[in-house]
Structure formats: C-alpha cells, structure tokens
Design an enzyme around this catalytic site. Structure first.
Site, PDB file in Angstrom:
ATOM      1  N   GLU A  25       0.048  -6.791 -10.756  1.00 53.27           N
ATOM      2  CA  GLU A  25       0.114  -7.802 -11.807  1.00 53.27           C
ATOM      3  C   GLU A  25       1.565  -8.217 -12.000  1.00 53.27           C
ATOM      4  OE1 GLU A  25      -2.379  -9.149 -13.300  1.00 53.27           O
ATOM      5  OE2 GLU A  25      -4.081  -7.814 -12.904  1.00 53.27           O
ATOM      6  N   ASP A  42     -20.823 -15.683  -9.529  1.00 54.43           N
ATOM      7  CA  ASP A  42     -20.187 -15.169 -10.744  1.00 54.43           C
ATOM      8  C   ASP A  42     -18.831 -15.831 -10.972  1.00 54.43           C
ATOM      9  OD1 ASP A  42     -20.382 -13.502 -12.988  1.00 54.43           O
ATOM     10  OD2 ASP A  42     -19.143 -11.952 -12.049  1.00 54.43           O
TER      11      ASP A  42
END
Length: 220
Positions: free
Chosen positions: A134, A159
């Site tokens: 991240e 999804d």
C-alpha cells in the site's frame, strides 16, 4: 628485385621474433604483454557473442510473454464485453485492471483464489489473508489484508463490476465518473481519483496496458 624482397621479408621476420626472443633469451615483458592483448581480444569477442545470444534469448522470452498475455486477455475479453453491455463499465478498464492487479494472473490471489482485482473481503465472506503493498504517506509499506476468495474468475469479474456500479456503503456514487467516462483514459484517472488504488501512477499503468495490447478494441 626478388633477392631484395626476400631479404626484406627475412629482416621483418627477425624483427618480429626479436620482440619475444633476443640472444636466446625470452623477453618476458613483451611476451606477457602480447599474451594479455590476445586474452583481452578473445574476451571482447566472447562478450560480443554472449551479448548477442542474451539479447536473442531476451527477445524470444519477451515475445513468448506477450503471446501468453494476449491469449489470456482474449480468453476473458468476451465476458468483459458482456459486463460492459449490461452494466456500462468499459471492457478495456475491466481487462486492464485484471491484468495489473493480478500481475497477469500470476499472483497467488489470482491463480489460486480467482481474485483478479485484489478485492477485500467483508465480514462473513470467504477470505484469505495475504500480504499486500500500500502507498501510504508517500511510501510503500507491506500490510496483511483479508481478500475475497471466489469459485471462478467470472465471479471475480462480476464482483468487480458490481463494486464500480454500486459503490461503497459510505458512498454509493463513488465510481460515478468511472461509469460515465467517455473513454478509457478518463475512466482510468477517475478510478484513482475515487480511491480505488493508492498508487499515484495507477491510471498511467492502466492506460499503458490498454494501449500496448489495444484493449480499447473491445469497448462498445
């Protein structure tokens, strides 16, 4: 003239021979220098040959990689088009994100758990905990996160599309600009601006994939 020429050649040979042996003694400095020169020349030729061989091998590997990636994209492209027709998400964006997020279906999350997009799991959903990178406060860090586990790659793609269509709990219109983008460049930038990824170069990477593999040809 023939006699003079013969004498000249003899003197020349003697002169060359004297570089290495003089008065019956080996001239080590000259001999060693000449041997070193020959070694360096042989090494240079060898490096040229090795470089050419390596370049050819690299080129062959790159061609194989492109062919493999293209085949994978062609496999999932028809379903991306079906999703675009029904929900409005550009097929090129669906494909580019799948390629980038899954490292071309080479990540463990993708190849084993069918999660092409790094979608996190909610409470009660089948999940696997894996490390991920991240971009936080200007630097990359590794964190552990719970990712969704799917039973098929089609379920993963559906999804992902529904996430863009329905947004998040706190903001159902979070990806509104992505859905209404006129082209893949606007959509890619809108994804980053909406916070889909923390990587500041996210949009650029998606656009590069789309243009390199001409994925916009799948857009309606």
């Amino acid at each position: 003239m023939a006699i003079k020429s013969k004498r000249y050649k003899t003197k020349k040979k003697n002169k060359i021979a004297n570089l290495f042996i003089k008065q019956g003694r080996l001239r080590w400095f000259n001999t060693l220098g000449f041997a070193t020169l020959l070694f360096m020349l042989a090494l240079f030729v060898s490096q040229i040959y090795t470089t050419k061989s390596t370049d050819k091998l690299t080129q062959k590997n790159e061609m194989t990689q492109v062919q493999s990636r293209t085949a994978w994209l062609k496999k999932i492209a028809p379903y991306a088009q079906r999703l675009q027709k029904k929900y409005g998400v550009l097929a090129s964006i669906t494909l580019a994100q799948a390629a980038h997020e899954s490292n071309w279906n080479d990540s463990q999350l993708s190849s084993k758990y069918y999660n092409f997009y790094g979608i996190k799991a909610s409470s009660g959903q089948a999940a696997i905990k894996l490390p991920t990178s991240e971009y936080i406060d200007g630097k990359w860090i590794t964190v552990n996160a719970r990712f969704r586990v799917y039973t098929s790659w089609q379920a993963s793609m559906l999804d992902h599309t529904l996430l863009l269509v329905n947004g998040t709990t706190e903001n159902p219109n979070r990806y509104y600009r992505v859905l209404h983008a006129r082209n893949y460049k606007i959509a890619a930038k809108a994804l980053y601006q909406a916070g889909y990824a923390t990587d500041p170069t996210y949009a650029t990477k998606l656009i590069k994939i789309i243009e390199q593999y001409h994925l916009d040809r799948y857009d309606y």
